[in-house]
Write an enzyme that holds these catalytic residues in place. Structure first.
Site, PDB file in Angstrom:
ATOM      1  N   ARG A  77       1.386   1.281   2.934  1.00  0.00           N
ATOM      2  CA  ARG A  77       1.058  -0.325   2.913  1.00  0.00           C
ATOM      3  C   ARG A  77       1.444  -0.621   3.965  1.00  0.00           C
ATOM      4  O   ARG A  77       2.650  -1.167   4.047  1.00  0.00           O
ATOM      5  CB  ARG A  77       1.963  -0.730   1.494  1.00  0.00           C
ATOM      6  CG  ARG A  77       1.775  -2.067   1.466  1.00  0.00           C
ATOM      7  CD  ARG A  77       1.993  -2.723  -0.117  1.00  0.00           C
ATOM      8  NE  ARG A  77       0.931  -2.331  -1.020  1.00  0.00           N
ATOM      9  CZ  ARG A  77       1.185  -2.956  -2.032  1.00  0.00           C
ATOM     10  NH1 ARG A  77       2.562  -3.835  -2.506  1.00  0.00           N
ATOM     11  NH2 ARG A  77       0.033  -2.377  -2.970  1.00  0.00           N
TER      12      ARG A  77
ATOM     13  N   GLN B 268      -6.737   0.123  -6.371  1.00  0.00           N
ATOM     14  CA  GLN B 268      -6.908  -0.991  -6.591  1.00  0.00           C
ATOM     15  C   GLN B 268      -8.249  -1.134  -7.418  1.00  0.00           C
ATOM     16  O   GLN B 268      -8.157  -0.581  -8.513  1.00  0.00           O
ATOM     17  CB  GLN B 268      -6.926  -1.874  -6.437  1.00  0.00           C
ATOM     18  CG  GLN B 268      -6.387  -3.909  -7.129  1.00  0.00           C
ATOM     19  CD  GLN B 268      -5.328  -2.972  -8.448  1.00  0.00           C
ATOM     20  OE1 GLN B 268      -4.131  -2.600  -7.683  1.00  0.00           O
ATOM     21  NE2 GLN B 268      -5.796  -3.177  -9.809  1.00  0.00           N
TER      22      GLN B 268
ATOM     23  N   ASP C 257      -7.285 -12.785  -8.380  1.00  0.00           N
ATOM     24  CA  ASP C 257      -6.020 -12.427  -7.967  1.00  0.00           C
ATOM     25  C   ASP C 257      -5.333 -13.605  -8.113  1.00  0.00           C
ATOM     26  O   ASP C 257      -5.571 -14.435  -7.880  1.00  0.00           O
ATOM     27  CB  ASP C 257      -6.722 -11.816  -7.212  1.00  0.00           C
ATOM     28  CG  ASP C 257      -4.817 -10.812  -6.307  1.00  0.00           C
ATOM     29  OD1 ASP C 257      -4.191 -10.661  -6.854  1.00  0.00           O
ATOM     30  OD2 ASP C 257      -5.494 -10.188  -5.200  1.00  0.00           O
TER      31      ASP C 257
ATOM     32  N   CYS D 180      -5.518  -7.551 -10.829  1.00  0.00           N
ATOM     33  CA  CYS D 180      -4.531  -6.832  -9.672  1.00  0.00           C
ATOM     34  C   CYS D 180      -2.910  -6.381  -9.878  1.00  0.00           C
ATOM     35  O   CYS D 180      -2.520  -5.652 -10.553  1.00  0.00           O
ATOM     36  CB  CYS D 180      -5.106  -6.149  -8.177  1.00  0.00           C
ATOM     37  SG  CYS D 180      -4.824  -7.450  -7.510  1.00  0.00           S
TER      38      CYS D 180
HETATM   39  N1   CP Z   1      -1.824  -4.465  -7.588  1.00  0.00           N
HETATM   40  C1   CP Z   1      -1.003  -4.198  -6.705  1.00  0.00           C
HETATM   41  O1   CP Z   1      -1.160  -3.138  -5.854  1.00  0.00           O
HETATM   42  O2   CP Z   1       1.070  -4.195  -7.160  1.00  0.00           O
HETATM   43  P1   CP Z   1       1.896  -3.465  -6.358  1.00  0.00           P
HETATM   44  O3   CP Z   1       1.919  -4.483  -5.208  1.00  0.00           O
HETATM   45  O4   CP Z   1       2.969  -4.206  -7.148  1.00  0.00           O
HETATM   46  O5   CP Z   1       1.757  -2.665  -6.226  1.00  0.00           O
HETATM   47  N1  NVA Z   2      -3.952  -9.977  -2.527  1.00  0.00           N
HETATM   48  C1  NVA Z   2      -2.311  -9.697  -3.059  1.00  0.00           C
HETATM   49  C2  NVA Z   2      -2.918  -8.287  -3.691  1.00  0.00           C
HETATM   50  C3  NVA Z   2      -1.475  -7.928  -4.183  1.00  0.00           C
HETATM   51  C4  NVA Z   2      -1.823  -6.332  -5.499  1.00  0.00           C
HETATM   52  C5  NVA Z   2      -1.962  -9.688  -1.839  1.00  0.00           C
HETATM   53  O1  NVA Z   2      -2.205  -8.910  -1.128  1.00  0.00           O
HETATM   54  O2  NVA Z   2      -0.875  -9.942  -2.145  1.00  0.00           O
END
Ligand code: CP
Ligand code: NVA
Length: 313
Positions: free
Chosen positions: A109, A139, A227, A267
């Site tokens: 990530r 996701q 979102d 999500c």
């Molecule tokens: N939806 C999602 O990716 O959640 P997290 O940021 O908690 O991993």
């Molecule tokens: N769009 C959000 C998704 C989190 C899972 C972000 O990038 O923070």
């Protein structure tokens, strides 16, 4: 050993994507009723190790990959950027090569998308995109699985996206080129998703409808998705400006009523009374916790796909 990265859904063929989603459905069904810590009967990743590298927070991605890998018979190692030499400036290039010596597969990530492409370029193992500022492909496999559980096959159905044209929407756009659903998008002009992704998906047959209003997008939708208004990679100082732009796009009961017995998806994490009212997200049409659970089943399909140990190749 042949392997595949999982960086963006736009890297997949339609056949691979359908097989991946079917695998997620099948893996979930096959272990119904088992305690969460019990391995799957086939345990195809016995002896394999997954390394997870996080430079942004996570609840669902972290838990679902950890549990999913164990259910597949494998093991996990988790490192957070702040606790590693990455946080002190060690290069992604070196980190990717080091991780490749300890793990059989990596989930990363990063903030900027270039972080994951750079990692994948220098790794000798498959690399999975666990969210970047640009996209969130894992996701969307879970979201499509959740959709089909509640509304049946995707073909011919409408999914409406309201709000920010962010990373999650970009992966929905990629998915629209792989599955035969209609994606209706309503975002403020200043927060539209990249036109290049829309053009590319349309060129591959995606049915993407850009709507003037959230009401127009929600009309006849089988699913309404939104979102948060400020993503992890966004400047928090823009929060006020964003809230003003997105307020008309809030998912309310009135919006939900325009759909075709629409389900509500998000999500998570969610911010009640911002992008969605508590009435909707905590109401009977909300499937957010199925969606969260399905992250695990979907990750398992992705892990076996990347390691060439499923039938999805
Ligand atoms: N939806 C999602 O990716 O959640 P997290 O940021 O908690 O991993
Ligand atoms: N769009 C959000 C998704 C989190 C899972 C972000 O990038 O923070």
């Amino acid at each position: 050993m042949a392997y595949q990265h999982f960086i963006d859904l736009s890297d997949l063929t339609q056949a691979q994507a359908r097989a991946l989603l079917d695998d997620a459905h099948q893996r979930k069904a096959a272990r119904a009723g088992l305690p969460k810590g019990t391995a799957d009967a086939d345990a195809p990743l016995t002896g394999y190790t997954l390394a997870m590298v996080f430079n942004q927070p996570s609840t669902r991605t972290r838990l679902s990959f950890d549990l999913g890998m164990r259910q597949l018979g494998g093991q996990t190692m988790i490192i957070n950027q702040t606790e590693t030499q990455l946080g002190r400036g060690e290069s992604i290039t070196d980190t990717a090569q080091v991780v490749s010596r300890f793990a059989d597969i990596a989930m990363v990530r990063t903030g900027p998308h270039e972080g994951i492409t750079e990692f994948a370029k220098h790794a000798d193992i498959p690399v999975i995109n666990g969210l970047t500022a640009f996209s969130h492909p894992c996701q969307i496999i879970a979201d499509l699985q959740t959709f089909e559980e509640h509304k049946g096959r995707l073909a011919g159905q409408r999914i409406a996206w309201l709000g920010d044209g962010n990373n999650v929407l970009v992966s929905f756009i990629h998915a629209a080129a792989l599955f035969d659903f209609e994606l209706a998008i309503a975002c403020p002009a200043e927060f539209m998703p990249p036109q290049s992704e829309i053009d590319q998906a349309r060129a591959q047959g995606a049915k993407i409808i850009l709507c003037e209003t959230p009401q127009q997008a929600a009309q006849g939708a089988a699913c309404i998705v939104t979102d948060c208004w400020v993503s992890m990679s966004d400047d928090p100082a823009t929060a006020e400006k964003r809230a003003a732009a997105f307020a008309p796009y809030q998912v309310t009961e009135e919006i939900m009523a325009l759909g075709d017995e629409a389900i509500f998806m998000h999500c998570l994490p969610a911010y009640r009374e911002s992008e969605v009212t508590a009435e909707v997200i905590d109401g009977p049409r909300s499937v957010i916790f199925d969606e969260a659970e399905n992250r695990c089943h979907a990750q398992k399909a992705i892990l076996t796909f990347c390691l060439n140990l499923s039938d999805t190749q």
